[in-house]
Design an enzyme around this catalytic site. Structure first.
Site, PDB file in Angstrom:
ATOM      1  CG  ASP A 170      -3.198  -3.094  14.618  1.00 50.15           C
ATOM      2  OD1 ASP A 170      -2.976  -2.156  13.821  1.00 50.15           O
ATOM      3  OD2 ASP A 170      -3.264  -4.283  14.261  1.00 50.15           O
ATOM      4  CG  ASP A 200      -9.784  -3.218   5.683  1.00 46.92           C
ATOM      5  OD1 ASP A 200      -8.667  -2.956   5.211  1.00 46.92           O
ATOM      6  OD2 ASP A 200     -10.243  -2.670   6.704  1.00 46.92           O
TER       7      ASP A 200
END
Length: 243
Positions: A131, A9
């Site tokens: 998500d 990330d």
């Protein structure tokens, strides 16, 4: 056997992890994501999940230069997500070396655009990012909640040809408290031929083994590795008898 997919990330050009998607709870693990990717490649991994957190927040791809560096200095098959909102974003992702694009928010906010991408690139190059917070879809770097049920969401795009789904339970992500295995089991019962990638909450080898035993096709891991809580060689030995 379950596929193991490491994650990188990125915020501000650095390899970071958030806790439960909270940008204020950021921890930097390495200032050089390219070096981290090379480490994963050296360990024998074939896949890499790369998330442009700057892009997710700003709603356009930001870290294409890092994607380019990783894709051109390793043999990793990179799937890239975060901030993919327009055709220009998609072009940047694929032009800079990603083999697959993980798309979440736009699949909810502009479904016709996403459906066009499925047709244009094919289901092998598009991963649906699902998500979830309380089993409902969240968008824009998890900053905005919706009332869209994850099962209906995935079912719609299964009918459009999607075969790969990355499902992240935001309440688990980066918290090192275990995965949402019950949710993943429910998804696999509903969609038995889905290539489901579990994401969020991996804290131990046991978490990964449990997902494997439950028949989950793939898992993304990040923080547990960076914190030294999982031994990749041990996991490979338990899963595959190697390492």
């Amino acid at each position: 056997m379950i596929d193991l997919i490491p994650a990188i990330d990125i915020i501000g050009g650095e390899c970071v992890r958030l806790t439960k998607g909270d940008y204020s709870q950021k921890k930097v693990y390495n200032a050089n994501p390219e070096a981290v990717a090379q480490e994963f490649a050296g360990m024998g991994f074939k896949r890499l999940h790369m998330v442009d957190l700057d892009g997710a927040k700003s709603k356009h791809v930001v870290n294409a230069d890092i994607l380019h560096a990783v894709a051109h200095t390793t043999n990793l098959c990179v799937d890239f997500g975060g901030g993919i909102k327009t055709q220009e974003d998609m072009d940047r992702v694929f032009d800079n070396g990603a083999k697959m694009a993980t798309v979440g928010s736009i699949s909810y906010t502009a479904p016709s655009t996403f459906e066009d991408w499925i047709k244009r690139y094919g289901p092998n190059r598009i991963i649906l990012g699902a998500d979830v917070r309380n089993k409902n879809i969240a968008i824009n770097g998890w900053l905005n909640n919706t009332d869209c049920d994850v099962f209906q969401f995935i079912d719609h795009y299964r009918q459009m040809g999607i075969t790969k789904v990355l499902c992240t339970d935001i309440s688990k992500d980066g918290a090192l408290g275990g995965t949402s295995i019950d949710l993943y089991k429910q998804l696999m019962q509903r969609f038995p031929d889905l290539y489901l990638i579990a994401s969020g909450g991996v804290s131990s080898a046991e978490d990964i083994i449990s997902l494997d035993e439950a028949g989950i096709p793939a898992v993304v891991f990040g923080k547990a590795y960076y914190e030294g809580l999982i031994d990749i060689n041990k996991i490979r030995h338990l899963l595959y008898g190697i390492g």
